[in-house]
Design an enzyme around this catalytic site. Sequence first.
Site, PDB file in Angstrom:
ATOM      1  CD  GLN A   1       8.661  16.130 -10.399  1.00 25.04           C
ATOM      2  OE1 GLN A   1       9.022  17.153  -9.843  1.00 25.04           O
ATOM      3  NE2 GLN A   1       7.693  16.129 -11.298  1.00 25.04           N
TER       4      GLN A   1
ATOM      5  CG  ASP B   1       2.877  25.363  -6.443  1.00 29.96           C
ATOM      6  OD1 ASP B   1       2.535  24.435  -7.193  1.00 29.96           O
ATOM      7  OD2 ASP B   1       3.404  26.416  -6.854  1.00 29.96           O
TER       8      ASP B   1
ATOM      9  CD  GLU C   1       6.827  24.760  -6.046  1.00 28.50           C
ATOM     10  OE1 GLU C   1       6.462  24.013  -6.972  1.00 28.50           O
ATOM     11  OE2 GLU C   1       7.193  25.944  -6.210  1.00 28.50           O
TER      12      GLU C   1
ATOM     13  CB  SER D   1       3.801  21.797  -8.724  1.00 28.04           C
ATOM     14  OG  SER D   1       2.895  22.447  -9.572  1.00 28.04           O
TER      15      SER D   1
ATOM     16  NE  ARG E   1      12.266  20.502 -14.239  1.00 27.73           N
ATOM     17  CZ  ARG E   1      11.278  20.553 -13.347  1.00 27.73           C
ATOM     18  NH1 ARG E   1      11.330  21.458 -12.371  1.00 27.73           N
ATOM     19  NH2 ARG E   1      10.265  19.718 -13.416  1.00 27.73           N
TER      20      ARG E   1
ATOM     21  CG  ASP F   1       4.814  18.961 -18.632  1.00 25.22           C
ATOM     22  OD1 ASP F   1       3.836  18.978 -19.392  1.00 25.22           O
ATOM     23  OD2 ASP F   1       4.942  18.153 -17.713  1.00 25.22           O
TER      24      ASP F   1
END
Length: 345
Positions: free
Chosen positions: A126, A246, A259, A262, A111, A57
């Site tokens: 996650q 979200d 958050e 998602s 990331r 992604d």
Amino acid sequence: MKIFDLPQAYTPLLDLKQTELAIKQIKETFQNHLASTLRLRRVTAPLFVLRGTGLNDDLNGVENAVNFPIKDMDGAVAEVVHSLAKWKRVTLADYNIKEGHGIYTDMNAIRADEELDNLHSLYVDQWDWERVVTAEERNVTFLKAIVKDIYSAIIRTEYTLCEYYPQLTPTLPDEIHFIHSEELRRLYPAMTPKERENAITEKYKAVFIIGIGGKLGDGTKHDNRAPDYDDYSTPNEEGFYGLNGDLFIWSSVLGCAIELSSMGIRVDKEALLHQLEISGKEERKELYFHRRLLEGSLPLSIGGGLGQSRLCMLLLHKAHIGEIQASIWPDEMREECKKIGIPLI
């Protein structure tokens, strides 16, 4: 580096040993509730995928994946995953998962372009999940039902945790509030998207914002989304666009919305073609994932990711994600956290 406003006085409710034990309990409890509620089986996930397959992604479209050449594969390049949204859909097909059932996995990622602060780390962990749906279930009503199921699993996890650690008290509301991003824009027209998230979440404490990625009434977007996993362009029965969203939870420790997840109903063939066109990414139609979707060999699905460290942060009333996970932080951040009693792992 950026950092949120830190609490003026901060004392962790659990010490380091208790925190580690509580993290284990949260992860085991929540994933069991999630799996049983949504009828998911656990699968093993990759840490990296081949570049050029379309399986990785690109999140908001600007993040660069950590990559390396594979010596024994003539220099083919592997990319550390950003998330598993598209990989999971392929896995549903390859495992022949039936309608109403799905998969979940522990997703670990790097990331490298992340801006480091209380909530953002180089390391991402996650629960990634995906479930096969019917064509009739591709609607906002079904999306909301799944969100309510996930939120109920969070509530039950919080209750169990507080039974073990009486110094923790439940803070989550019984119900989650739903609002479309266009409704939110109209409600707070002078605010930025981030300010809107904070305003609505402070009011309701748990909020799911629908419609992330498509253009709003004023031509802006609430946030960006890659065009090839969530369906953010299909009209829904409530008069707005988008079948994704979200999930936000209010952190009283930080005084901001966090958050947590998602997720969304994934693109079908029509939505994929439309979103590739309006985003100028039509060349992706030739990639492995996109070819399989367009030829009809992938099931319709709904899926998402839910941050493990962030859930632990919220339920343990922590001020920094570095209290939950081991990562790398700038020296000045470590010093600032040390001054006010935030123990980074």
